[in-house]
Design an enzyme around this catalytic site. Structure first.
Site, PDB file in Angstrom:
ATOM      1  CG  HIS A   1     -50.526  51.186  19.348  1.00 30.86           C
ATOM      2  ND1 HIS A   1     -51.378  51.564  20.349  1.00 30.86           N
ATOM      3  CD2 HIS A   1     -50.278  52.293  18.610  1.00 30.86           C
ATOM      4  CE1 HIS A   1     -51.627  52.851  20.215  1.00 30.86           C
ATOM      5  NE2 HIS A   1     -50.984  53.322  19.166  1.00 30.86           N
TER       6      HIS A   1
ATOM      7  CG  ASN B   1     -47.957  56.396  23.914  1.00 26.19           C
ATOM      8  OD1 ASN B   1     -48.364  55.516  24.674  1.00 26.19           O
ATOM      9  ND2 ASN B   1     -48.603  57.529  23.727  1.00 26.19           N
TER      10      ASN B   1
ATOM     11  CG  ASP C   1     -47.109  53.090  16.406  1.00 26.11           C
ATOM     12  OD1 ASP C   1     -47.233  54.130  15.721  1.00 26.11           O
ATOM     13  OD2 ASP C   1     -47.181  53.083  17.646  1.00 26.11           O
TER      14      ASP C   1
HETATM   15 ZN    ZN Z   1     -50.879  55.230  18.780  1.00 29.06          ZN
END
Ligand code: ZN
Lengths: 428, 326
Positions: A230, A276, A303
């Site tokens: 990410h 996050n 994610d």
């Molecule tokens: Zn992560």
């Protein structure tokens, strides 16, 4: 095994073709194929892609079955057009032993909605101190090749170096959640103009960029392969671009939400936007889109981070971080990459199927749509327009940032080795 | 006026001047033998404090009682409340009790905004300080104090702070008082300068409607008011500055520095003061220092805010007087 004829689908967005599935494989691709007793799926105007592969999914089982299970998570994956997902190791217990990864792997196989490829923890208990039994996890039935302490950064440079070196023995890769821990103490959102105004603790871009810079240099030094999870800032893109130009074996992923949303959403103080790494600026979003288009960023990974309602229905600081993403990923990519002209459907197939499968070593996934290949396929109604309604999600959690937002595209069918897991938008 | 007071940035110039003018009227009540108005009789206000602040709570409580409201104090700290969802649970309990307004103090930035906008509760929400975000009534009482001192008690009515030069000194990064003051003082036409070591200025401050300086001495001669912000000693351990001594040498206000300020200029502090590090006793006890007035003005401002949010839209003066005469 049954035969299925997908009639008139735009394969990878190209000219309409018929695709015949026989058993677990693609038996024929061409025009005016004879149905010959096969079940026919009319796919007029729809786009046929290889089944999507997500290199970054949180399935929460074992340990947080109230958020998600392997069953609900793989059903969500099938709904989103995925045929394989890589399950992150931050479960309870942590997936740091052969036993846990085999359990997760078997659950995926048994449920049959989507192949589940467990990711092993890099360090015992994700504590960053001692290497987990990486070799044993690789040799287990799960055949783990991707290792990550995701949720936490492997911030000790020596541990990171050793992990990178060690997995070379079996062609593994370390997927790093790049977050310098000291620079992000108390971090609640991207550090910048909006955090200054809202008085929320800042998560500076440099906390991500400095770790990526270190890790690509480490990978170069020891001649290993590193994957960046990410990636979220324009500066990170620059570092990865530089590393690739230097011949360093680095790959990187971007999430759908980092391609679409900005830190401006945090002004609502609605924790559904708490994630996050945090949502960044408009400038970052554009850099990420361009990097995904030009191949600097290799893949899109969701994610997917399910959380129960009560973990989000509270004040910002107390809320859990993360968003669900499996069921909206392709729509967001269509909106941000295809409809902006940055990527065609062949490009989407590359970034959401072929490359993630290759990075993670998911055999049988991310293959071309051609004769003899495993019939892992996804059919997309790209003309569809509709508001996201989390009530219809297969995921056990509803923490989507897109509720009520209009997004294009809808996956209508998914086939896993020739077996339909999604038909006309409904799970089988 | 809006229904809630969450951020000083939500106030228009006219809203702010109306509050300051109303507070002048409220201040007159304090001079009467019976310091009470019947304005909010029958209304219930809860002071919901998730974070200790005796000063702020007492100030609100005094304001509420002078307006004849029924007051409930709810201190969440130390009780079983520890998880985040407690804010929602508490809100729903208060909603069930038919509360008209909630004065909330919370350690998390945005908690009052969430309370006001999540549909958990119907009552008016007044932010009494949230995390490092906002403390709007503090900014209002500061502006009120400045207007009285720099424009005049009666001459100030209807006026804003156009052209006044205000300097805020200290830990801007962690200060909700600084954020609220920058927003409000800008709205009121003042020129604001923040002075702090670079470590205590937030990244992103460039978009704020103010100047930033690292040099206190050059700023003092052009300041009509200097507001010292509280600096917590813990900041030293987190490497925001090397030593307490170095901090006070560069950013503390002592008699010599005060002498560089224009004759009419005032010294302000939101309290409680840490004498020695940020302000010397000599300055704190001088008649240019408005700390005690700020406390008294806090009650008038909070009366004005509560009145305007809950009492009605007519000027408090006439309304308050007629109700009283009946
Ligand atoms: Zn992560």
């Amino acid at each position: 095994m049954s035969k299925i004829l997908i009639r008139g689908a735009k394969v990878l967005g190209g000219e309409p073709q018929d695709v015949l599935i026989d058993g677990e494989t693609i038996a024929a691709v061409g025009t005016d194929l004879d149905a010959g007793g096969a079940e026919v799926v009319e796919a007029d105007g729809k786009v046929l892609l290889p089944g999507l592969v997500d290199l970054h999914t949180h399935l929460r089982e074992p340990g947080r079955e109230d958020s998600e299970t392997v069953l609900t998570g793989t059903r969500a994956a099938a709904s989103g057009g995925y045929t394989a997902v890589f399950a992150m190791a931050n479960t309870f217990p942590v997936a740091d032993t052969a036993g846990v990864v085999e359990q997760v792997y078997r659950l995926g196989r048994d449920h049959g909605y989507c192949d589940v490829q467990p990711i092993g923890a890099v360090t015992v208990g994700l504590e960053g101190k001692k290497l987990a039994e990486l070799g044993a996890m690789h040799e287990s039935a799960a055949g783990v090749t991707v290792f990550s302490d995701d949720g936490k950064c492997v911030d000790d440079a020596v541990i990171m170096r050793r992990a990178l070196e060690y997995v070379k023995a079996f062609g593994g890769v370390v997927a790093q959640h790049a977050q310098e821990p000291r620079l992000t103490e108390g971090a609640q959102m991207n550090e910048g103009v909006v955090s200054a105004e809202l008085g929320l603790g800042g998560w500076p871009a440099v906390a991500e960029e400095s770790v990526i810079a270190r890790d690509v240099l480490l990978a170069e030094h020891v001649g290993s392969r590193v994957h960046i999870c990410h990636l979220s800032t324009a500066g990170s893109v620059e570092i990865v671009r530089w590393a690739k130009s230097r011949g360093i074996d680095v790959t990187a992923e971007v999430t759908p939400h980092h391609l679409l949303l900005t830190e401006e959403m945090v002004r609502t103080y609605n924790p559904v936007y708490k994630v996050n790494p945090p949502l960044r600026t408009e400038r970052d979003v554009h850099a990420l889109r361009e990097a995904l288009a030009d191949g600097t960023i290799d893949i899109v990974a969701t994610d997917h981070a399910p959380h129960p309602h009560e973990d989000k229905d509270c004040e910002w600081a107390a809320a859990a971080m993360g968003m669900v993403g499996l069921e909206t990923a392709l729509s967001v990519v269509q909106a941000t990459m295809v409809e902006t002209g940055l990527l065609d459907w062949a490009g989407v197939a590359d970034r959401m199927s072929a490359k993630p499968a290759r990075i993670g070593g998911a055999r049988g996934h991310g293959r071309p749509v051609s004769v003899g290949e495993p019939a892992n396929l996804t059919l997309v109604d790209t003309a569809y327009r509709g508001q996201v309604d989390p009530a219809g999600f297969a995921s056990r959690s509803r923490n989507t940032p897109y509720e009520g937002r209009e997004l294009p595209g809808r996956v209508t069918h998914t086939w896993l080795r020739g077996k339909a897991t999604l038909v006309d938008g409904k799970l089988t | 006026m809006q229904r809630h007071l969450i951020s000083a940035a939500d106030l228009t110039r006219d809203d702010a001047v109306l509050i300051l003018d109303t507070a002048e009227e409220m201040a007159r009540v304090a001079d009467r033998p019976i310091k009470k108005l019947p304005t909010l009789r029958g209304r219930t206000i809860v002071n919901l404090f998730f974070e200790d602040s005796t000063r702020t709570r007492i100030s609100f409580e005094a304001a509420e009682k002078r307006l004849s409201a029924d007051v409930i104090n709810f201190t969440a700290k130390g009780s079983s409340v520890s998880k985040g969802e407690s804010l929602k649970d508490t809100a729903q309990t208060l909603e069930a009790m038919g509360v008209d307004a909630v004065v909330i103090r919370h350690g998390a930035s945005g908690a009052p905004y969430r309370l006001a906008n999540s549909g958990w509760i119907d009552a008016a929400v007044i932010n009494a300080g949230d995390g490092t975000h906002q403390h709007p009534t503090q900014a209002l009482l500061d502006a009120f104090t400045m207007r009285r001192r720099l424009v005049g008690r009666d001459a100030g009515l209807g006026q804003d702070l156009s052209g006044k030069r205000i300097t805020l000194v200290g830990d801007v990064l962690h200060s909700r008082v600084a954020r609220s003051n920058v927003d409000l003082l800008h709205t009121l036409g003042a020129e604001v300068t923040l002075v702090a070591p670079p470590t205590l200025v937030p990244v992103g401050v460039g978009t704020w409607p103010c100047e930033v300086s690292y040099d206190l001495d050059s700023t003092l001669p052009k300041s009509d008011a200097v507001m010292m912000l509280r600096v917590q000693r813990e900041r030293m351990n987190a490497a925001f500055f090397p030593t307490e001594r170095e901090y006070s040498r560069r950013y503390g206000l002592d008699g010599d520095r005060m002498a560089r300020m224009p004759e009419h200029a005032i010294v302000m502090h939101p309290g409680p003061m840490v004498r020695g590090m940020e302000i010397t006793a000599e300055v704190a006890d001088s008649d240019r220092c408005t700390v005690v007035e700020q406390v008294a003005n806090g009650v008038s401002i909070r009366m004005a805010v509560l009145y305007l949010l809950l009492g009605g839209n007519e000027p408090a003066v006439t309304h308050a007087r007629t109700t009283e005469e009946k």
